[in-house]
Design a protein around this motif. Structure first.
Motif, short mmCIF file in Angstrom:
data_model
loop_
_atom_site.label_atom_id
_atom_site.label_comp_id
_atom_site.label_asym_id
_atom_site.label_seq_id
_atom_site.Cartn_x
_atom_site.Cartn_y
_atom_site.Cartn_z
N LEU A 71 -3.76 4.71 6.73
CA LEU A 71 -4.80 3.77 6.30
C LEU A 71 -6.15 4.19 6.86
O LEU A 71 -6.23 4.77 7.95
N ASP B 280 -8.03 -5.11 12.25
CA ASP B 280 -8.70 -6.00 11.29
C ASP B 280 -10.08 -5.45 10.95
O ASP B 280 -10.72 -4.82 11.80
N THR C 220 -5.24 -10.06 3.38
CA THR C 220 -6.62 -10.51 3.45
C THR C 220 -6.66 -12.00 3.76
O THR C 220 -5.72 -12.75 3.45
N ASN D 2 2.53 0.89 3.72
CA ASN D 2 1.86 -0.06 4.60
C ASN D 2 1.64 -1.38 3.89
O ASN D 2 1.75 -1.47 2.65
N CYS E 164 0.85 -1.20 0.00
CA CYS E 164 0.00 0.00 0.00
C CYS E 164 0.88 1.25 0.00
O CYS E 164 1.62 1.49 0.96
N ILE F 253 -1.21 -4.55 3.62
CA ILE F 253 -2.56 -5.03 3.90
C ILE F 253 -2.63 -6.50 3.47
O ILE F 253 -2.22 -6.85 2.37
N ILE G 102 -9.72 -8.25 6.32
CA ILE G 102 -8.49 -7.56 5.94
C ILE G 102 -7.76 -7.12 7.20
O ILE G 102 -8.38 -6.82 8.23
N ARG G 103 -6.42 -7.11 7.13
CA ARG G 103 -5.58 -6.75 8.28
C ARG G 103 -4.56 -5.72 7.85
O ARG G 103 -4.13 -5.69 6.69
N GLU G 104 -4.15 -4.90 8.80
CA GLU G 104 -3.04 -3.98 8.55
C GLU G 104 -1.98 -4.20 9.63
O GLU G 104 -2.26 -4.74 10.69
#
Length: 491
Positions: free
Chosen positions: A314, A319, A358, A354, A309, A356, A339-341
């Motif tokens: 974000l 999550d 999934t 970043n 990203c 991301i 989705i997670r960051e």
């Protein structure tokens, strides 16, 4: 002092090796890959680090018995534990509901969304608190245990959830946001009691993420094993356990060499082990019953995408789960996307960017389709590309500010897990359990063999890191008992 041969260098195998060394034995782990850790792993792509495993780690509350076990294994080491404010957020029609770190905030948020669901909300929150008390992680300081009376009084409260799936529980609420929040986390098939256990774990500060996440934790466990004098044989796959009457006397490696053993610990997927390493008829009956799906259990897997990203900020934290549009459900084989960051892991992304990731759950039939499709490399590659494109489109439609800022850097599926950890259907955990089912632990003893035991997450649903680690400890306890019997017989 016995020579203990351990087949498989995942968490169960590393745990068995560490506890073998701690109890005065000589352990050698044979791992078919170039690194130990099994599913507890990650990898680098284009300057980003992809984390495969830890969404949350049960046992990060220092007052729990699991925390002590992680200490024995040096799984947590001296690193900090990240305790996110939310475990996940569910979004529907522009509204959101998060699993907050504090159970009272979760209650407050649910009541604000749907006052008409007050009775069901209060019952749900009380069930979470009851499980917290049973595990000694209740109260403001997450250190309160149940009294005898509290244990007795919690039975009726929890019994109703034992009878329902997550889908059954969701339908008891009137508000669609709460319905989706309950149903989406582990799919509607899972036991609602299992959902409550997860919620109780997280809100009891017992489900944090050790800094460095999966790879770093695997490396700490490996170093612990080696520091105790254990031997780790990488790129050393085992093709057979050699049986002489009712004992294993050696193993045959894939290169044809033979290694002697006093005891053998099988730390692999039993569905593969019984057939490849051992005769299928030796699989414990209780375990065979679970594989045949006659006991309320069901195997599952997942597929994932990772996106680089190109943004320092974000539009979501931790999550998020949202519904998959109808036109994408057939291709994605699911109703919900998580989705997670990873902004809490600064080293996972270049500065100013970043990562991301999934995750999409699959049950056995769909998982097997990916494994079968992988036989046609071109078709498999095309399917992965279509999945990543659909998911990227979904994310950017949900968050327009990310348009033109996402690039897929990897996609992995049940076929990936099948190849890497030799799990029959590409499972990263074991069995999902539904309503009116309790995750009973199966013994690692193998009837008919005196010196071969199992150490695997498949001995208790739903598997995962803690159960894998406990199974390693249990395997060594069994061997210690066998050693005492042998010593008594010799005298």
């Amino acid at each position: 002092m016995a020579n203990i041969t351990i087949i498989g260098g995942g968490v169960a195998g590393l745990s068995a090796g560490i506890y073998a060394q701690l109890n005065g034995h000589n352990a050698t782990i044979y791992e078919r890959h170039f690194k130990a850790g099994g599913n507890l792993t990650g990898w680098d792509r284009g300057g980003y680090h992809i984390d495969n495993c830890i969404h949350w780690l049960t046992g990060t509350n220092p007052l729990t018995s699991l925390y002590k076990m992680w200490g024995d294994l040096d799984a947590l080491g001296n690193v900090d534990v990240h305790q996110p404010d939310t475990l996940y957020t569910f979004e529907k029609d522009g509204q959101t509901l998060s699993l907050s770190r504090r159970v009272e905030k979760l209650k407050k948020d649910m009541l604000e969304i749907s006052p008409e669901d007050k009775k069901e909300i209060c019952s749900f929150i009380n069930a979470i608190k009851a499980v917290q008390h049973l595990n000694g992680i209740a109260g403001e300081e997450n250190n309160e245990k149940s009294t005898i009376m509290q244990k007795v009084s919690s039975v009726p409260c929890l019994l109703r959830y034992y009878k329902w799936t997550a889908g059954d529980l969701a339908r008891r609420f009137k508000h669609p946001l709460i319905q989706g929040f309950i149903e989406s986390f582990m799919t509607d098939y899972f036991s609602s009691l299992a959902l409550i256990m997860v919620f109780a774990t997280f809100t009891g500060d017992n489900g944090g993420i050790p800094v460095g996440s999966s790879c770093a934790m695997a490396e700490r466990m490996e170093n612990r094993f080696l520091s105790l004098g254990g031997k780790l044989r990488l790129r050393s796959g085992v093709s057979k356990i050699n049986i002489n009457e009712d004992c294993a006397d050696s193993i045959t490696l894939e290169d044809g060499s033979i290694e002697e053993a006093d005891y053998v610990v099988v730390a692999t997927d039993p569905a593969v082990a019984f057939g490849d390493l051992l005769d299928k008829s030796l699989m414990p009956a209780a375990l065979q019953k679970q594989y045949e799906n006659t006991s309320g259990l069901r195997r599952f897997s997942s597929y994932h995408c990772a996106f680089a990203c190109d943004s320092a900020e974000l539009p979501f934290r931790s999550d998020m789960i949202f519904e998959i549009p109808e036109e994408n459900k057939e291709n994605l084989c699911a109703d919900y996307l998580m989705i997670r960051e990873f902004s809490h892991e600064k080293s996972f992304s270049p500065e100013g960017k970043n990562l991301i990731q999934t995750m999409t759950y699959l049950y056995e039939d769909d998982a097997n389709k990916f494994i079968e499709l992988n036989k046609d490399k071109a078709a498999y590659k095309e399917r992965k590309l279509k999945i990543s494109e659909d998911i990227k489109k979904m994310i950017t439609e949900k968050f327009p500010e990310l348009k033109e800022k996402l690039k897929c850097i990897d996609t992995w599926t049940p076929a990936t897990y099948r190849r890497f950890v030799d799990s029959q259907i590409g499972s990263f955990m074991s069995f999902a359990f539904t309503a009116k089912t309790l995750p009973m632990k199966i013994s690692g003893r193998i009837k008919g063999l005196k010196n071969v035991v199992l150490a695997t997450q498949w001995l208790q649903a739903p598997g995962g890191l803690p159960i894998a680690a406990v199974s390693g400890l249990d395997a060594i306890k069994l061997i210690l008992k066998m050693e005492k019997k042998t010593a008594r017989a010799a005298t």
